[in-house]
Design a protein around this motif. Structure first.
Motif, PDB file in Angstrom:
ATOM      1  N   LEU A 106       0.787  -1.129   0.100  1.00  0.00           N
ATOM      2  CA  LEU A 106       0.057  -0.215   0.021  1.00  0.00           C
ATOM      3  C   LEU A 106       0.754   1.201   0.029  1.00  0.00           C
ATOM      4  O   LEU A 106       0.202   2.363   0.299  1.00  0.00           O
ATOM      5  N   ARG A 107       2.238   1.126  -0.349  1.00  0.00           N
ATOM      6  CA  ARG A 107       2.841   2.325  -0.281  1.00  0.00           C
ATOM      7  C   ARG A 107       2.425   3.600  -1.376  1.00  0.00           C
ATOM      8  O   ARG A 107       2.430   2.808  -2.269  1.00  0.00           O
ATOM      9  N   GLY A 108       2.149   4.567  -0.969  1.00  0.00           N
ATOM     10  CA  GLY A 108       1.648   5.548  -1.825  1.00  0.00           C
ATOM     11  C   GLY A 108       0.228   5.572  -1.931  1.00  0.00           C
ATOM     12  O   GLY A 108      -0.377   6.353  -2.730  1.00  0.00           O
ATOM     13  N   ASP A 109      -0.415   4.756  -1.476  1.00  0.00           N
ATOM     14  CA  ASP A 109      -1.986   4.683  -1.195  1.00  0.00           C
ATOM     15  C   ASP A 109      -2.597   5.697  -0.279  1.00  0.00           C
ATOM     16  O   ASP A 109      -2.301   5.818   0.882  1.00  0.00           O
ATOM     17  N   PRO A 110      -3.331   6.498  -0.819  1.00  0.00           N
ATOM     18  CA  PRO A 110      -3.723   7.796   0.045  1.00  0.00           C
ATOM     19  C   PRO A 110      -4.494   7.313   1.210  1.00  0.00           C
ATOM     20  O   PRO A 110      -4.896   8.115   2.029  1.00  0.00           O
ATOM     21  N   HIS A 111      -5.061   6.233   1.283  1.00  0.00           N
ATOM     22  CA  HIS A 111      -6.091   5.743   2.099  1.00  0.00           C
ATOM     23  C   HIS A 111      -5.600   4.518   3.013  1.00  0.00           C
ATOM     24  O   HIS A 111      -6.223   3.870   3.567  1.00  0.00           O
ATOM     25  N   HIS A 155     -12.669  -1.000   0.455  1.00  0.00           N
ATOM     26  CA  HIS A 155     -11.397   0.047   0.520  1.00  0.00           C
ATOM     27  C   HIS A 155     -11.550   0.654  -0.843  1.00  0.00           C
ATOM     28  O   HIS A 155     -10.863   2.249  -0.605  1.00  0.00           O
ATOM     29  N   TYR A 156     -11.670   0.339  -1.818  1.00  0.00           N
ATOM     30  CA  TYR A 156     -11.741   1.022  -3.122  1.00  0.00           C
ATOM     31  C   TYR A 156     -13.256   1.366  -3.599  1.00  0.00           C
ATOM     32  O   TYR A 156     -13.748   0.510  -4.180  1.00  0.00           O
ATOM     33  N   THR A 244     -15.153 -11.136  -4.404  1.00  0.00           N
ATOM     34  CA  THR A 244     -14.595 -10.267  -3.416  1.00  0.00           C
ATOM     35  C   THR A 244     -13.155 -10.027  -3.924  1.00  0.00           C
ATOM     36  O   THR A 244     -12.134  -9.514  -3.039  1.00  0.00           O
ATOM     37  N   MET A 245     -12.873 -10.295  -5.198  1.00  0.00           N
ATOM     38  CA  MET A 245     -11.289 -10.479  -5.666  1.00  0.00           C
ATOM     39  C   MET A 245     -11.087  -9.022  -5.904  1.00  0.00           C
ATOM     40  O   MET A 245      -9.746  -8.873  -6.266  1.00  0.00           O
ATOM     41  N   GLU A 246     -11.714  -8.059  -5.991  1.00  0.00           N
ATOM     42  CA  GLU A 246     -11.375  -6.831  -6.336  1.00  0.00           C
ATOM     43  C   GLU A 246     -10.706  -6.009  -5.231  1.00  0.00           C
ATOM     44  O   GLU A 246     -10.370  -4.841  -5.059  1.00  0.00           O
ATOM     45  N   THR A 247     -10.908  -6.608  -3.861  1.00  0.00           N
ATOM     46  CA  THR A 247     -10.482  -6.087  -2.808  1.00  0.00           C
ATOM     47  C   THR A 247      -8.863  -6.074  -2.792  1.00  0.00           C
ATOM     48  O   THR A 247      -8.392  -7.123  -3.617  1.00  0.00           O
TER      49      THR A 247
END
Length: 535
Positions: A106-111, A155-156, A244-247
């Motif tokens: 998640l490096r760089g993810d704003p959330h 999350h997205y 749920t694979m797009e998580t």
């Protein structure tokens, strides 16, 4: 023994800190969120290891410190027993690996602060669920875990299919919550308490014939089983899992390797109560077997790596529930541990599968080579697998005839070893054939040894009970055995069957999951007032 008492107090403090993980994680800054989560989960792993040492040296830890106000008059509680410490170490270890992986992922993810907050929340809820000492605490932790997972699945928010899958999962989870709450209310009306220790003692009295069993105990077992089925993606509540694979991948690893095991843990933890309902166990065995066979067939047709892993999880959870339904709680616990570690690794490595496969030469026998193998060689593979399996059982003192569900589970192991040996035979290479025999022997030895260790550990748990097989159980085991044997033969004869038109039509249906998820999609669309997005 003052040192032991003080050590127990230190362990209790660490366990309470473990429960506070969601609160502490919520206050992290963006830069320190991942590091703080990893530190807290690492501390929970240390606490779990200390608890395991305490349980090994002095037996189950008194859980009075987990009670709310006015609990000093209650009898001693022992929620942290051998079963609990196994699950605490497992969840904490996997949680630590996933949290460390997520720091780079998640490096760089704003959330990412939100992600780590809810991952901490979910892990904390799962661990409190494991440490629960009464049905109320169990139910609250059960719902908190579901809440945390829902936030991770969304999350997205810009991915419409991820939101749709989370909504479907939300509705199924609320159904499971209703089942669990109904069981808690009914248990309180019958036993006058929600404490494990008192309920288990009353259940033992009913089992011994000292107290008459009523319809309420059957209903409680049925409600608990249905609740467990929704959490562990059992037919017909399984369709939410592959969607749920797009998580984020760490969520998939956490979900498939940790949260989804809650259903199996519920049945094992409350086995003294659930086993009072033979009908509920029989239902669980049949549904588990159907789910395992369905997931195994559909898994083979999926082209997406993550969806294939999801159906693999459905099949594995079905097999685990089958073990619970047969009363083989030791085998079910061993399955939970091994599957969790294996599936977490698979999901965290799923992004590298194609890279690794590019430079790998497949050592799979061709169809023509497979056809050249004679029937007697196939029989020899079965005979070798049987000798290896029973030899390992005999070496470790495992009598499958007396173990709950031992005949079915022994048959499944033999079929798995046969398939492994058969691949070596089909290669036409003597070295590979010998290697397959050695590997099959190592697999049988490793499983038998792990089973003996798990059985000895679970025997000291307050939840350990032996379920005697009835005539109906024997009939169910026969049906389940025939089902696994049929799937095994279909896999072995896949090359020949693929030439038939009906087999090709079956493939089309299987790749679409046999359309079992359509009712769940329609229900979700009706509840939220909008149709399903295009996947």
């Amino acid at each position: 023994m003052n040192w032991l008492h003080e050590s127990r107090r230190r362990t209790a403090v660490l366990m309470l800190m473990l429960g506070l993980t969601p609160i502490l994680g919520s206050g992290a800054t963006a830069r320190r969120a991942g590091r703080l989560t990893a530190i807290l989960v690492g501390a929970s792993l240390i606490a779990a290891v200390l608890a395991a040492v305490q349980v090994a040296m002095a037996g189950p830890i008194d859980g009075t410190f987990l009670a709310w106000g006015g609990a000093s008059s209650l009898p001693p509680r022992h929620p942290i027993d051998s079963l609990a410490v196994i699950m605490l170490v497992l969840v904490s270890f996997i949680g630590l690996m996933i949290s460390r992986y997520s720091m780079n992922y998640l490096r760089g993810d704003p959330h990412q602060v939100r992600f780590f907050r809810w991952m901490s929340f979910t892990l904390g809820g799962t661990l409190i669920l494991v440490m629960s000492c009464n049905l109320v605490m169990l139910t609250i932790a059960w719902m908190l875990t579901s809440l945390g997972l829902h936030q991770l699945l969304t999350h997205y928010p810009d991915r419409t299919w991820a939101l749709w899958a989370a909504r479907k999962k939300f509705l199924i989870s609320r159904l499971g919550d209703a089942m669990l709450i109904g069981a808690v209310v009914l248990a309180y009306r019958i036993f006058g308490t929600t404490e494990y220790s008192i309920i288990f003692a009353a259940a033992d009295a009913i089992r011994a014939g000292e107290v008459a069993a009523g319809w309420g105990t059957e209903l409680i077992g049925g409600l608990l089983v249905l609740g467990a089925m929704t959490k562990s993606a059992q037919f017909p509540f399984h369709s939410w899992l592959p969607d749920t694979m797009e998580t984020p991948t760490p969520v998939s690893a956490l979900m498939h390797a940790g949260v989804i095991n809650a259903g199996g843990f519920l049945v094992i933890r409350l086995s003294p109560l659930v086993s009072l309902s033979p009908l509920a166990l029989n239902l669980l065995a049949l549904v588990g077997a159907l789910t395992a066979l369905l997931g195994a067939v559909v898994m083979l047709t999926q082209t997406s790596i993550k969806r294939s892993l999801a159906y693999s999880t459905i099949a594995q959870m079905g097999f685990m529930m089958l073990q619970c339904g047969l009363g083989a709680f030791t085998a079910a616990l061993l399955h939970i541990v091994s599957h969790s570690v294996y599936k977490a690794y698979c999901f965290l490595r799923s992004g590298s599968v194609l890279e690794n496969a590019a430079g790998r030469v497949p050592a799979v026998a061709t169809q023509s080579a497979a056809r050249s193998v004679r029937v007697w060689q196939f029989a020899a593979a079965i005979a070798a697998a049987s000798l290896i399996a029973f030899g390992a059982f005999l070496a470790f003192g495992i009598d499958v005839a007396t173990k709950p569900g031992g005949v079915v589970l022994g048959l499944v192991l033999i079929l798995a070893l046969t398939q492994h040996i058969w691949r070596g035979v089909c290669s036409g290479n003597g070295t590979l054939s010998l290697q397959s025999l050695v590997q099959a022997a190592l697999i049988a030895i490793a499983y038998s040894a792990a089973y003996r260790v798990t059985d000895s550990l679970l025997a000291s748990s307050t939840s350990y009970r032996v379920v005697a097989a009835s005539r109906l159980d024997i009939a169910i085991m026969l049906v389940v055995s025939l089902g696994f044997l049929g799937v095994f033969l279909c896999q072995m004869l896949a090359g020949t069957l693929s030439q038939h038109r009906w087999a090709r039509a079956l493939y089309i249906h299987a790749i679409n999951g046999f359309y079992i998820d359509i009712p769940a999609r329609r229900l979700t669309a009706w509840f939220y007032g909008q149709g399903a997005p295009v996947q």
